[in-house]
Design a protein around this motif. Structure first.
Motif, PDB file in Angstrom:
ATOM      1  N   PHE A   1      98.107  20.789   7.861  1.00 15.84           N
ATOM      2  CA  PHE A   1      98.383  21.566   9.073  1.00 15.84           C
ATOM      3  C   PHE A   1      97.123  21.709   9.912  1.00 15.84           C
ATOM      4  O   PHE A   1      97.128  21.500  11.127  1.00 15.84           O
ATOM      5  N   ALA A   2      96.020  22.099   9.262  1.00 17.12           N
ATOM      6  CA  ALA A   2      94.752  22.298   9.973  1.00 17.12           C
ATOM      7  C   ALA A   2      94.232  20.990  10.550  1.00 17.12           C
ATOM      8  O   ALA A   2      93.561  20.975  11.587  1.00 17.12           O
ATOM      9  N   ALA A   3      94.536  19.876   9.895  1.00 18.25           N
ATOM     10  CA  ALA A   3      94.042  18.573  10.348  1.00 18.25           C
ATOM     11  C   ALA A   3      94.800  18.072  11.568  1.00 18.25           C
ATOM     12  O   ALA A   3      94.200  17.544  12.506  1.00 18.25           O
ATOM     13  N   PHE A   4      96.130  18.224  11.571  1.00 14.74           N
ATOM     14  CA  PHE A   4      96.943  17.592  12.609  1.00 14.74           C
ATOM     15  C   PHE A   4      97.420  18.546  13.698  1.00 14.74           C
ATOM     16  O   PHE A   4      97.736  18.111  14.798  1.00 14.74           O
ATOM     17  N   ASP A   5      97.513  19.816  13.398  1.00 14.73           N
ATOM     18  CA  ASP A   5      97.961  20.775  14.413  1.00 14.73           C
ATOM     19  C   ASP A   5      97.187  22.080  14.242  1.00 14.73           C
ATOM     20  O   ASP A   5      97.729  23.084  13.778  1.00 14.73           O
ATOM     21  N   PRO A   6      95.894  22.070  14.601  1.00 14.51           N
ATOM     22  CA  PRO A   6      95.058  23.256  14.379  1.00 14.51           C
ATOM     23  C   PRO A   6      95.548  24.497  15.119  1.00 14.51           C
ATOM     24  O   PRO A   6      95.403  25.614  14.626  1.00 14.51           O
ATOM     25  N   ASP A   7      96.129  24.309  16.317  1.00 19.18           N
ATOM     26  CA  ASP A   7      96.623  25.460  17.081  1.00 19.18           C
ATOM     27  C   ASP A   7      97.771  26.149  16.344  1.00 19.18           C
ATOM     28  O   ASP A   7      97.828  27.385  16.249  1.00 19.18           O
ATOM     29  N   PHE A   8      98.709  25.342  15.824  1.00 18.20           N
ATOM     30  CA  PHE A   8      99.822  25.903  15.045  1.00 18.20           C
ATOM     31  C   PHE A   8      99.295  26.567  13.780  1.00 18.20           C
ATOM     32  O   PHE A   8      99.762  27.636  13.380  1.00 18.20           O
ATOM     33  N   ALA A   9      98.311  25.926  13.161  1.00 12.37           N
ATOM     34  CA  ALA A   9      97.739  26.471  11.936  1.00 12.37           C
ATOM     35  C   ALA A   9      97.100  27.831  12.189  1.00 12.37           C
ATOM     36  O   ALA A   9      97.204  28.744  11.363  1.00 12.37           O
ATOM     37  N   LYS A  10      96.442  27.993  13.345  1.00  6.84           N
ATOM     38  CA  LYS A  10      95.826  29.275  13.676  1.00  6.84           C
ATOM     39  C   LYS A  10      96.875  30.356  13.886  1.00  6.84           C
ATOM     40  O   LYS A  10      96.667  31.512  13.509  1.00  6.84           O
ATOM     41  N   THR A  11      98.019  29.986  14.479  1.00  5.23           N
ATOM     42  CA  THR A  11      99.090  30.975  14.667  1.00  5.23           C
ATOM     43  C   THR A  11      99.678  31.422  13.337  1.00  5.23           C
ATOM     44  O   THR A  11     100.245  32.514  13.245  1.00  5.23           O
ATOM     45  N   ARG A  12      99.550  30.579  12.324  1.00  6.55           N
ATOM     46  CA  ARG A  12     100.028  30.946  10.990  1.00  6.55           C
ATOM     47  C   ARG A  12      98.962  31.667  10.171  1.00  6.55           C
ATOM     48  O   ARG A  12      99.157  31.944   8.994  1.00  6.55           O
TER      49      ARG A  12
END
Length: 277
Positions: A157-168
Motif C-alpha cells: 500500500f505504502a509503495a503504490f498508493d502512499p496517499d491512500f496509505a496515509k488515510t488509513r
C-alpha cells in the motif's frame, strides 16, 4: 569432477547454504525492488558500499559492518534528498554512487603498507563464505520472511498508493526508510556472493524472470527464490568444472535462464495470438 564429489567438501557445502539463504533474501527484497522500479537505487547503494569497505580497511574495522552502516546512511541520504530536498532521484543516486566509490578508493590508498585485496568484494567469491556469513544471511532471510508475512499488504500500500496509505493511518515514511534499510542490509550481506560489480543482477534478474510468468507478488517471490537458487547451483558446479570465477558464472547462468524464458514466453504469446486470429 562429479557434483556429488563437490558436495563432500565443506567449502562447497557452505557455498550451497550461502546460496540458499542469499536467494531467499534477494528473492524477497529483489521482488520489491523490481516492482517498485528501484533498480537504479539498488545499484547506487551497492557501489556506495565501497566507501564503507575502504573506511573499514583504513580504521581496522570489520569491512562488512562498516559497509553496512555506510550503505544504510547512503540509502537514507538518497531517500531524503529525493523526497525532502527537491533533488531529482537519479541525481541523488548518482551523487552517492560516486561519493561512496571515491571515499572507498581514497581510504584504501591512504592505508599504510600494501593495499588490501578487494577482488572478493568487487567480484565475489562464494567459495570463501564462512559459517558466520551464512548465519547472518539466515537471520536476514528469517527477518524478511516475518516482515513481509506480517506487513506485506501495508508495505505494498505504502509503495503504490502512499496517499491512500496515509488515510488509513499507515506510517508511509517509516515504511519507506525501513525498506531502504532492508535493501542496504541485503546488498551488503550478499557482497560475498557475486561482489559489488555484479550484485545488481541477483537482485533483479531472477525477479525479472519470475515476473515473466506471474504478476502476483507472493508467487513472484517464491519463483525468483527458486530460479536464483537453481542458477547458483548450476553456476557453482559449472565454475568448478570450467575453472572460472563462481560469481561470474552464477550471473551468466541467471541471464541465460532469463533470455530463454523470455523467448519461450514470447513464442507462447505469439502462438496464442495466431489461434485467436
Amino acid at each position: 569432477m562429479q557434483f556429488f564429489d563437490l558436495i563432500s567438501y565443506p567449502f562447497f557445502q557452505n557455498a550451497l547454504l550461502g546460496s540458499l539463504f542469499a536467494s531467499i533474501a534477494c528473492g524477497i527484497i529483489g521482488s520489491y525492488i523490481v516492482i517498485r522500479r528501484l533498480v537504479f537505487i539498488s545499484g547506487g547503494i551497492t557501489h556506495a558500499s565501497l566507501g564503507g569497505i575502504g573506511m573499514g580497511f583504513y580504521f581496522g574495522w570489520n569491512p562488512i559492518l562498516s559497509a553496512m552502516i555506510f550503505s544504510i546512511l547512503s540509502a537514507f541520504g538518497i531517500e531524503w534528498l529525493s523526497s525532502r530536498q527537491g533533488v531529482r532521484e537519479d541525481s541523488a543516486i548518482g551523487s552517492f554512487w560516486s561519493l561512496g566509490m571515491a571515499i572507498g578508493i581514497i581510504f584504501i590508498y591512504l592505508k599504510p603498507g600494501f593495499a588490501p585485496n578487494l577482488s572478493d568484494y568487487l567480484f565475489g567469491n562464494i567459495l570463501t563464505i564462512t559459517r558466520l556469513d551464512i548465519t547472518y544471511l539466515a537471520i536476514l532471510s528469517l527477518v524478511l520472511i516475518l516482515v513481509f508475512t506480517l506487513f506485506g499488504k501495508q508495505i505494498l500500500f505504502a509503495a503504490f498508493d502512499p496517499d491512500f496509505a496515509k488515510t488509513r493511518g499507515l506510517p508511509v515514511n517509516l515504511i519507506k526508510y525501513t525498506m531502504m534499510m532492508g535493501i542496504a542490509i541485503t546488498i551488503v550481506l550478499s557482497i560475498r556472493l557475486v561482489g559489488i560489480v555484479l550484485l545488481m543482477s541477483i537482485l533483479t534478474v531472477p525477479q525479472m524472470t519470475a515476473n515473466l510468468f506471474t504478476s502476483n507478488f507472493v508467487k513472484m517471490i517464491l519463483l525468483s527464490i527458486l530460479i536464483g537458487f537453481l542458477a547458483c547451483i548450476a553456476g557453482l558446479f559449472l565454475s568448478a568444472v570450467l575453472d572460472v570465477p563462481s560469481g561470474v558464472f552464477i550471473i551468466f547462468t541467471q541471464i541465460v535462464v532469463f533470455l530463454i524464458s523470455r523467448s519461450l514466453v514470447r513464442l507462447v504469446h505469439k502462438r496464442q495470438r495466431k489461434v485467436l486470429a
